[in-house]
Design a protein around this motif. Structure first.
Motif, short mmCIF file in Angstrom:
data_model
loop_
_atom_site.label_atom_id
_atom_site.label_comp_id
_atom_site.label_asym_id
_atom_site.label_seq_id
_atom_site.Cartn_x
_atom_site.Cartn_y
_atom_site.Cartn_z
N PRO A 1 0.78 -1.42 -0.09
CA PRO A 1 -0.16 -0.04 -0.10
C PRO A 1 0.98 1.22 -0.03
O PRO A 1 0.23 2.36 -0.63
N LEU A 2 2.19 1.29 0.69
CA LEU A 2 2.92 2.45 0.64
C LEU A 2 3.33 2.69 -0.92
O LEU A 2 3.27 3.86 -1.30
N ALA A 3 3.70 1.61 -1.35
CA ALA A 3 4.26 1.69 -3.06
C ALA A 3 3.02 2.18 -3.83
O ALA A 3 3.25 3.13 -4.57
N GLY A 4 1.84 1.88 -3.63
CA GLY A 4 0.70 2.20 -4.16
C GLY A 4 0.63 3.89 -4.23
O GLY A 4 0.36 4.48 -5.12
N ALA A 5 0.53 4.20 -2.98
CA ALA A 5 0.37 5.71 -2.54
C ALA A 5 1.68 6.58 -3.12
O ALA A 5 1.38 7.52 -3.67
N VAL B 1 -2.88 14.36 -14.04
CA VAL B 1 -3.28 13.24 -14.64
C VAL B 1 -4.50 12.62 -13.67
O VAL B 1 -4.03 12.35 -12.49
N PRO B 2 -5.63 12.53 -14.26
CA PRO B 2 -6.87 12.09 -13.36
C PRO B 2 -6.37 10.62 -12.96
O PRO B 2 -6.24 9.84 -14.01
N THR B 3 -6.54 10.36 -12.04
CA THR B 3 -6.02 8.88 -11.51
C THR B 3 -6.96 8.29 -10.46
O THR B 3 -7.50 8.91 -9.61
N LEU B 4 -7.26 6.89 -10.70
CA LEU B 4 -8.04 6.12 -9.55
C LEU B 4 -6.91 5.15 -9.14
O LEU B 4 -6.53 4.35 -9.73
N LEU B 5 -6.76 5.33 -7.77
CA LEU B 5 -5.85 4.23 -7.30
C LEU B 5 -6.62 3.21 -6.11
O LEU B 5 -7.20 3.61 -5.63
N CYS B 6 -6.70 2.04 -6.82
CA CYS B 6 -7.27 1.08 -6.03
C CYS B 6 -6.18 0.43 -5.32
O CYS B 6 -5.11 -0.27 -5.56
N ASN B 7 -6.00 0.86 -3.86
CA ASN B 7 -5.18 0.61 -2.86
C ASN B 7 -5.42 -0.47 -1.74
O ASN B 7 -5.64 -0.23 -0.70
N ASP B 8 -5.93 -1.66 -2.34
CA ASP B 8 -6.35 -2.83 -1.47
C ASP B 8 -5.27 -3.77 -1.12
O ASP B 8 -4.91 -4.44 -2.21
N PRO B 9 -5.01 -3.76 0.04
CA PRO B 9 -3.85 -4.73 0.24
C PRO B 9 -4.29 -6.22 0.34
O PRO B 9 -3.15 -6.90 1.03
N ARG B 10 -5.43 -6.25 0.50
CA ARG B 10 -5.95 -7.62 0.77
C ARG B 10 -5.77 -8.75 -0.32
O ARG B 10 -6.14 -9.80 -0.14
N ALA C 1 10.59 -6.25 3.83
CA ALA C 1 9.62 -6.41 5.03
C ALA C 1 9.48 -5.18 6.16
O ALA C 1 8.33 -4.97 6.38
N ALA C 2 10.67 -4.59 5.99
CA ALA C 2 10.62 -3.24 7.22
C ALA C 2 9.72 -2.48 6.37
O ALA C 2 9.06 -1.54 6.97
N VAL C 3 9.58 -2.19 4.92
CA VAL C 3 8.96 -0.99 4.53
C VAL C 3 7.17 -1.59 4.63
O VAL C 3 6.63 -0.85 4.96
N LYS C 4 7.13 -2.63 4.35
CA LYS C 4 5.73 -3.22 4.25
C LYS C 4 5.41 -3.12 5.80
O LYS C 4 4.15 -3.33 6.07
#
Lengths: 249, 249
Positions: free
Chosen positions: A17-21, A40-49, A166-169
């Motif tokens: 999710p941090l990478a997505g954002a 740029v109009p953007t739609l971010l689906c940041n679903d970490p599941r 793993a530290a970033v996640k």
């Protein structure tokens, strides 16, 4: 193909999710804009599941394909005309995903190869990423097709990649730099003249302001993918203007 | 009310786009998580084609309401069960927006007031924001209702806010710090013991690592809204567990 020049850029994020954002933020920062409305109009689906991609490829976890396709289809229904997926390992499923949506998907490995060539990088190229990305050759073929020889981390280096990711996640980015930097240094010591940060957590482990100190090209798969999205939009925009029927409104 | 405890958090961003992306990143950073799957599923509509909110309120531009409602309805159709809007000025249309969607909307001014109280801030509170936010009293009533007296920037300070906000929106964040810092300092000189960064571009003008040097509470409307979203989810989660019929699966 849909007109991506003025459409909505879909981003299948969440991995992580941090990478997505940060992809969304870097897209903004890399855009030539003077005001909100130029971006740029953007739609971010940041679903970490989404089940872990590397574990799945190594036979140790659930298959993420259906969760990723659900995200792509959400983006498609919402009007995306081009989709970027800021997760390298997810691209092992690229062809399967592309079959399940009508929206064109950028390919992160192609974006990184284009970026290396645009930066004038010389080989050998050191490669960092998840265990699946490194062991199952996501990058090796495409890099060799560009004329580059490829250096993969040894066992210690692989453990350093895993530790940094793993530290970033785990929301401990300050613990990610040291192992990532050690892996970069060991690839350089073995002859790498450029290093691919081939997992979207790795650019978050090595902040931009600390990169020059390494004295080699570090190709950031988040920035490369953002640049690919912007280049795709520019091409679509140019094509639209070149159509005889288009009115330059 | 929809169950926000395990639903999708919608984010109506784009106002500006960097603030929308950074909201998504700060939400991740402020979440107690060890791995991707612990993070909040989020859908960010980062469409910057919304007419400028401050200009509209001051009678100098198009009404943004329909563009904002289109974004809210996109988020609702995609499954959002709670929506955050990381733009302070947009909250002049809060009631009108709330009437056009069934999804509960967080209120950024309430989030900032909660944050000031949680931080133990003492008044007087200095206020920074867009011309409309400052001149039309988005914050003054709610802050006074919390017992705070409010200091607004003078003409020079207002120009400094506008300059900082425009630099962020124009992708020149390095030019945003000096005017924002000058405005904070002048509010402090007039007696402010805390300052509200009441436009979501302003936290981007004053990086986290430079805030301690001011020696006063700086309330960041991006972080406050992210904390409000996380608190809302925790309450929804608790409520679900406290229902007699719920099975703790």
């Amino acid at each position: 193909m849909a007109d991506a020049g003025d459409g909505l850029l879909g981003v299948l994020g969440g991995m992580g999710p941090l990478a997505g954002a940060v992809f969304a933020a870097r897209l903004v920062a890399l855009t030539d804009a003077q005001r909100d409305q130029d971006h740029v109009p953007t739609l971010l689906c940041n679903d970490p599941r989404v089940p872990d991609r590397s574990s799945a490829r190594l036979g140790q976890g659930d298959d993420p394909l259906e969760a990723m396709v659900a995200g792509l289809q959400l983006l498609e229904r919402a009007g995306a005309t081009l989709i970027a997926i800021p997760c390298n390992t997810a691209h092992f499923w690229y062809e399967q995903m592309a079959l399940r949506t009508r929206v064109p998907l950028l390919h992160i490995v192609q974006a990184v190869c284009d970026d290396l060539q645009a930066l004038g990088a010389q080989g050998p190229i050191g490669l960092m990423g998840t265990p699946a990305t490194l062991q199952q050759g996501l990058y090796q073929g495409p890099l060799e097709a560009c004329g580059y020889s490829v250096l993969c981390p040894d066992e210690v280096g692989l453990a350093q990649c895993v530790q940094a990711i793993a530290a970033v996640k785990g929301n401990r980015p300050q613990e990610a730099f040291a192992p990532a930097a050690a892996c970069i240094r060991s690839l350089q010591a073995r002859g790498a003249r450029a290093v691919v940060l081939g997992c979207t957590e790795l650019p978050l482990a090595v902040p931009h302001e600390r990169r020059a100190a390494f004295g080699c090209v570090l190709t950031d798969s988040i920035d490369a993918l953002a640049r690919a999205a912007l280049a795709h939009r520019r091409r679509a925009e140019t094509a639209k203007w070149q159509q005889p029927s288009a009115s330059p409104a």
